[in-house]
Scaffold this active site. Sequence first.
Site, PDB file in Angstrom:
ATOM      1  N   PRO A   2      89.278 -31.930 115.544  1.00 43.74           N
ATOM      2  CA  PRO A   2      88.314 -30.840 115.392  1.00 43.74           C
ATOM      3  C   PRO A   2      87.956 -30.189 116.733  1.00 43.74           C
ATOM      4  CG  PRO A   2      87.622 -32.808 114.177  1.00 43.74           C
ATOM      5  CD  PRO A   2      88.749 -33.215 115.076  1.00 43.74           C
ATOM      6  N   GLU A   3      88.211 -28.900 116.834  1.00 44.75           N
ATOM      7  CA  GLU A   3      87.762 -28.111 117.971  1.00 44.75           C
ATOM      8  C   GLU A   3      87.062 -26.886 117.414  1.00 44.75           C
ATOM      9  OE1 GLU A   3      90.426 -27.837 121.280  1.00 44.75           O
ATOM     10  OE2 GLU A   3      91.382 -29.749 120.830  1.00 44.75           O
ATOM     11  N   LYS A  51      81.211 -26.932 118.645  1.00 46.20           N
ATOM     12  CA  LYS A  51      81.789 -27.966 117.786  1.00 46.20           C
ATOM     13  C   LYS A  51      80.727 -28.637 116.912  1.00 46.20           C
ATOM     14  CE  LYS A  51      84.146 -29.912 121.282  1.00 46.20           C
ATOM     15  NZ  LYS A  51      85.103 -30.823 121.953  1.00 46.20           N
ATOM     16  N   ASN A 165      90.319 -31.242 123.438  1.00 45.49           N
ATOM     17  CA  ASN A 165      91.413 -31.756 124.250  1.00 45.49           C
ATOM     18  C   ASN A 165      92.723 -30.991 124.053  1.00 45.49           C
ATOM     19  OD1 ASN A 165      91.790 -33.696 126.265  1.00 45.49           O
ATOM     20  ND2 ASN A 165      92.993 -34.988 124.888  1.00 45.49           N
TER      21      ASN A 165
END
Length: 275
Positions: A2-3, A51, A165
Site C-alpha cells: 500500500p502506497e 497513506k 518503498n
Amino acid sequence: MPEGDTVWQTARRLHSALAGKVLTRSDLRVARLATADLTGRAVLDVTPRGKHLLTRVEGGLTLHSHLRMDGSWKVYENGRRWSGGPGHQIRAILGNTDHTAVGYRLPVLELLRTTDEHRAVGHLGPDLLGPDWDPERALANLLQDPARPLGEVLLDQRNLAGIGNVYKSELCFLLGVTPWLPVGELPAERAAQLPALARKLLETNRDRPIRSTTGRRGQDLFVYGRAPRPCLRCHTSVRVADQGDGSRERPTYWCPACQPGPAPAASPTRRSRTN
C-alpha cells in the site's frame, strides 16, 4: 504494497460502498474500541490522506486507519463470502444494507473526533494526490536536511505524503541517482523535477489495477523487486540492500550503472525481497 495510489483506490471503494448510508453493522476488534458502536450513524465520506484513511461518520466522529505493509480493506456485497484472510486477522467491520467493508490486519485503528483529525494526520507534508498538494513546499521540505540520503527523505511522510518503498526505488532510478545520495547533492535541475515526477507516477497509477512506472506490459517496474535480474535500460544486474527510514530497514533496489553515487556493498545475487 500500500502506497498513496493504493490508499486512494481503497478510499474510493469504501466511499462508494458506505458514504451516504446508515451503518447497520459496526464491529471494531481492537481492545480500546471494544465498546465503540457506530451502528445507526451514516457514513459521510471516506477520505485518503497520504497513506492514511479517514472514514467520517455522523456525530462528528472519524475512524482513522493505516494499512502500513500488510493491511487492507475489502468491500463485499452482502451475502458474498469474505476472502481477505482468516477471521482472526479482521480488525474492523462496517456494514449497511448493501455492502460490508472488512478491515484486515490493520496495524492502526482509532476513533477520533473529526475536529481532532490533526492528531493523526497533521504532521504530514503535502499530499501527492490531495487537494493540499503544494510542489514548492514539498521541495523545500525534501531539501531541508541536505546530508540526509534521498531514499530516507522520500519515505519521510512529513516531507510529502504518499510515497512508499516501491516509488522510492523507482523515483531514484528515474532521477538517475542512488537512494543513498545526500539529497543536497542532487543536481538542481533534477531536484526541481522531483515533486512533479512523484505526483505524475501516483496520479498515473491511481486508476490502474496493476502499478506501472515503465509503461511496459509485463515489465511494470524498472528496479523494485528485480534483483538480480537485468536492468530494463542497460541490462546490468539490479542490486538490493537495506536502507533505513527512521523506523525500520527496507529493501531498496537500484541499478549500479544507471544510478551512480554512494551505495552500500551488496551482492547482485542477494535474494530479492518485495515486502
